[in-house]
Design a protein around this motif. Structure first.
Motif, PDB file in Angstrom:
ATOM      1  N   MET A   1      12.948  -2.201   9.985  1.00 45.70           N
ATOM      2  CA  MET A   1      13.779  -1.032   9.701  1.00 45.70           C
ATOM      3  C   MET A   1      12.891   0.075   9.123  1.00 45.70           C
ATOM      4  N   PRO A   2      12.260   0.876   9.983  1.00 42.90           N
ATOM      5  CA  PRO A   2      11.321   1.917   9.543  1.00 42.90           C
ATOM      6  C   PRO A   2      11.882   2.878   8.498  1.00 42.90           C
ATOM      7  N   SER A   3      13.171   3.124   8.512  1.00 39.74           N
ATOM      8  CA  SER A   3      13.761   4.050   7.541  1.00 39.74           C
ATOM      9  C   SER A   3      13.627   3.538   6.102  1.00 39.74           C
ATOM     10  N   LEU A   4      13.341   2.260   5.936  1.00 35.63           N
ATOM     11  CA  LEU A   4      13.178   1.678   4.600  1.00 35.63           C
ATOM     12  C   LEU A   4      11.748   1.795   4.067  1.00 35.63           C
ATOM     13  N   LEU A   5      10.836   2.357   4.849  1.00 38.47           N
ATOM     14  CA  LEU A   5       9.420   2.323   4.464  1.00 38.47           C
ATOM     15  C   LEU A   5       9.176   2.874   3.065  1.00 38.47           C
ATOM     16  N   HIS A   6       9.723   4.028   2.728  1.00 32.71           N
ATOM     17  CA  HIS A   6       9.453   4.613   1.414  1.00 32.71           C
ATOM     18  C   HIS A   6       9.943   3.705   0.288  1.00 32.71           C
ATOM     19  N   ARG A   7      11.130   3.155   0.426  1.00 37.64           N
ATOM     20  CA  ARG A   7      11.669   2.270  -0.617  1.00 37.64           C
ATOM     21  C   ARG A   7      10.839   0.989  -0.712  1.00 37.64           C
ATOM     22  N   VAL A   8      10.500   0.435   0.435  1.00 36.92           N
ATOM     23  CA  VAL A   8       9.699  -0.792   0.465  1.00 36.92           C
ATOM     24  C   VAL A   8       8.304  -0.527  -0.119  1.00 36.92           C
ATOM     25  N   PHE A   9       7.718   0.586   0.266  1.00 41.02           N
ATOM     26  CA  PHE A   9       6.382   0.946  -0.228  1.00 41.02           C
ATOM     27  C   PHE A   9       6.390   1.052  -1.755  1.00 41.02           C
ATOM     28  N   ASN A  10       7.312   1.829  -2.295  1.00 40.88           N
ATOM     29  CA  ASN A  10       7.352   2.035  -3.744  1.00 40.88           C
ATOM     30  C   ASN A  10       7.642   0.747  -4.496  1.00 40.88           C
ATOM     31  N   THR A  11       8.522  -0.077  -3.968  1.00 40.67           N
ATOM     32  CA  THR A  11       8.834  -1.354  -4.603  1.00 40.67           C
ATOM     33  C   THR A  11       7.611  -2.266  -4.602  1.00 40.67           C
ATOM     34  N   THR A  12       6.912  -2.304  -3.477  1.00 36.89           N
ATOM     35  CA  THR A  12       5.729  -3.158  -3.364  1.00 36.89           C
ATOM     36  C   THR A  12       4.619  -2.679  -4.289  1.00 36.89           C
ATOM     37  N   VAL A  13       4.400  -1.379  -4.344  1.00 37.45           N
ATOM     38  CA  VAL A  13       3.392  -0.811  -5.250  1.00 37.45           C
ATOM     39  C   VAL A  13       3.717  -1.196  -6.692  1.00 37.45           C
ATOM     40  N   ASN A  14       4.969  -1.039  -7.090  1.00 35.21           N
ATOM     41  CA  ASN A  14       5.351  -1.374  -8.465  1.00 35.21           C
ATOM     42  C   ASN A  14       5.255  -2.877  -8.730  1.00 35.21           C
ATOM     43  N   TYR A  15       5.630  -3.694  -7.755  1.00 37.10           N
ATOM     44  CA  TYR A  15       5.502  -5.149  -7.902  1.00 37.10           C
ATOM     45  C   TYR A  15       4.031  -5.533  -8.121  1.00 37.10           C
ATOM     46  N   ILE A  16       3.161  -4.990  -7.294  1.00 37.66           N
ATOM     47  CA  ILE A  16       1.730  -5.300  -7.415  1.00 37.66           C
ATOM     48  C   ILE A  16       1.194  -4.795  -8.751  1.00 37.66           C
ATOM     49  N   ASN A  17       1.605  -3.609  -9.148  1.00 40.56           N
ATOM     50  CA  ASN A  17       1.141  -3.047 -10.410  1.00 40.56           C
ATOM     51  C   ASN A  17       1.560  -3.924 -11.584  1.00 40.56           C
ATOM     52  N   GLN A  18       2.803  -4.378 -11.584  1.00 43.20           N
ATOM     53  CA  GLN A  18       3.294  -5.182 -12.698  1.00 43.20           C
ATOM     54  C   GLN A  18       2.734  -6.596 -12.727  1.00 43.20           C
ATOM     55  N   ASN A  19       2.461  -7.163 -11.562  1.00 43.45           N
ATOM     56  CA  ASN A  19       2.073  -8.571 -11.503  1.00 43.45           C
ATOM     57  C   ASN A  19       0.602  -8.819 -11.207  1.00 43.45           C
ATOM     58  N   LEU A  20      -0.057  -7.875 -10.563  1.00 44.61           N
ATOM     59  CA  LEU A  20      -1.412  -8.133 -10.068  1.00 44.61           C
ATOM     60  C   LEU A  20      -2.393  -6.994 -10.355  1.00 44.61           C
ATOM     61  N   HIS A  21      -2.042  -6.093 -11.260  1.00 45.22           N
ATOM     62  CA  HIS A  21      -2.879  -4.907 -11.493  1.00 45.22           C
ATOM     63  C   HIS A  21      -4.322  -5.264 -11.841  1.00 45.22           C
ATOM     64  N   ASN A  22      -4.505  -6.156 -12.798  1.00 47.86           N
ATOM     65  CA  ASN A  22      -5.876  -6.506 -13.200  1.00 47.86           C
ATOM     66  C   ASN A  22      -6.654  -7.135 -12.048  1.00 47.86           C
ATOM     67  N   TYR A  23      -5.992  -7.956 -11.275  1.00 50.89           N
ATOM     68  CA  TYR A  23      -6.631  -8.564 -10.113  1.00 50.89           C
ATOM     69  C   TYR A  23      -7.042  -7.488  -9.110  1.00 50.89           C
ATOM     70  N   VAL A  24      -6.144  -6.544  -8.842  1.00 52.17           N
ATOM     71  CA  VAL A  24      -6.395  -5.508  -7.840  1.00 52.17           C
ATOM     72  C   VAL A  24      -7.551  -4.608  -8.249  1.00 52.17           C
ATOM     73  N   VAL A  25      -7.567  -4.151  -9.498  1.00 57.10           N
ATOM     74  CA  VAL A  25      -8.633  -3.217  -9.891  1.00 57.10           C
ATOM     75  C   VAL A  25     -10.004  -3.898  -9.910  1.00 57.10           C
ATOM     76  N   ASN A  26     -10.017  -5.223  -9.904  1.00 56.91           N
ATOM     77  CA  ASN A  26     -11.298  -5.937  -9.859  1.00 56.91           C
ATOM     78  C   ASN A  26     -11.668  -6.443  -8.478  1.00 56.91           C
ATOM     79  N   LEU A  27     -10.872  -6.091  -7.455  1.00 58.89           N
ATOM     80  CA  LEU A  27     -11.190  -6.500  -6.089  1.00 58.89           C
ATOM     81  C   LEU A  27     -12.497  -5.860  -5.634  1.00 58.89           C
ATOM     82  N   ARG A  28     -13.184  -6.563  -4.788  1.00 57.13           N
ATOM     83  CA  ARG A  28     -14.442  -6.063  -4.218  1.00 57.13           C
ATOM     84  C   ARG A  28     -14.397  -6.231  -2.715  1.00 57.13           C
ATOM     85  N   VAL A  29     -15.135  -5.407  -2.030  1.00 49.58           N
ATOM     86  CA  VAL A  29     -15.231  -5.484  -0.572  1.00 49.58           C
ATOM     87  C   VAL A  29     -15.954  -6.781  -0.222  1.00 49.58           C
TER      88      VAL A  29
END
Length: 190
Positions: A161-189
């Motif tokens: 459902m492409p019309s949900l992209l903005h809601r899904v995107f923002n929810t996913t960003v916030n989920y990752i920020n709340q649960n995985l922020h430290n992991y994400v900022v330490n990711l390496r290529v």
């Protein structure tokens, strides 16, 4: 600012956007193009207080690709997180095959339900990721598996459902920020 967010969400925005951009056979490219302006070109205040290290405007009209991620003394390279997002998208292509479509359909219904608060939607996304962690053998560290699953779910819901992209995107960003922020900022290529 949402309660529970840890520092700036710009890193998560770039990562999720890059993941979605590198999706194969996706039906939400038009919606993703409009999202790009929000993620990559918006002013610093639109990124929940992102602080650019030098604030210089580049010749293409964008701000410098390096910014503070909301933690003292930390500078993040936008290009690195775009590359990491692309690498995780490749893993996501394999993971997506393992996810039961009924799980995705249930999550689509949650995102469609406008009566649910952002917090409730995020709780349901979190529950879905946790459930998949128990049922889908991923063979990778827990934080990476949670990150990939959350982004695969976002991609799959937006594809249905492409019309949900903005809601899904923002929810996913916030989920990752709340649960995985430290992991994400330490990711390496890799």
């Amino acid at each position: 600012m949402d309660q529970g967010l840890r520092g700036d969400v710009q890193v998560e925005r770039i990562l999720v956007y890059s993941f979605l951009k590198n999706c194969h056979n996706c039906d939400f490219s038009k919606e993703l193009d409009s999202l790009r302006n929000q993620v990559m070109v918006s002013s610093p205040k639109d990124f929940l207080c992102a602080e650019f290290d030098d604030g210089e405007l580049q010749t293409d009209g964008n701000r410098s690709g390096r910014f503070q991620n909301g933690e003292p003394g930390s500078v993040v390279d936008e290009d690195v997180f775009q590359l990491i997002g692309a690498q995780l998208a490749e893993i996501g292509d394999q993971v997506a095959r393992e996810i039961d479509q009924r799980v995705v359909n249930d999550l689509v219904l949650q995102f469609v339900n406008e009566n649910l608060s952002r917090e409730e939607i995020m709780r349901r996304l979190s529950n879905t990721v946790e459930g998949l962690m128990r049922t889908v053998p991923l063979g990778m560290e827990q934080e990476k598996a949670m990150l990939v699953l959350a982004m695969v779910l976002a991609r799959t819901v937006a594809n249905k459902m492409p019309s949900l992209l903005h809601r899904v995107f923002n929810t996913t960003v916030n989920y990752i920020n709340q649960n995985l922020h430290n992991y994400v900022v330490n990711l390496r290529v890799e």
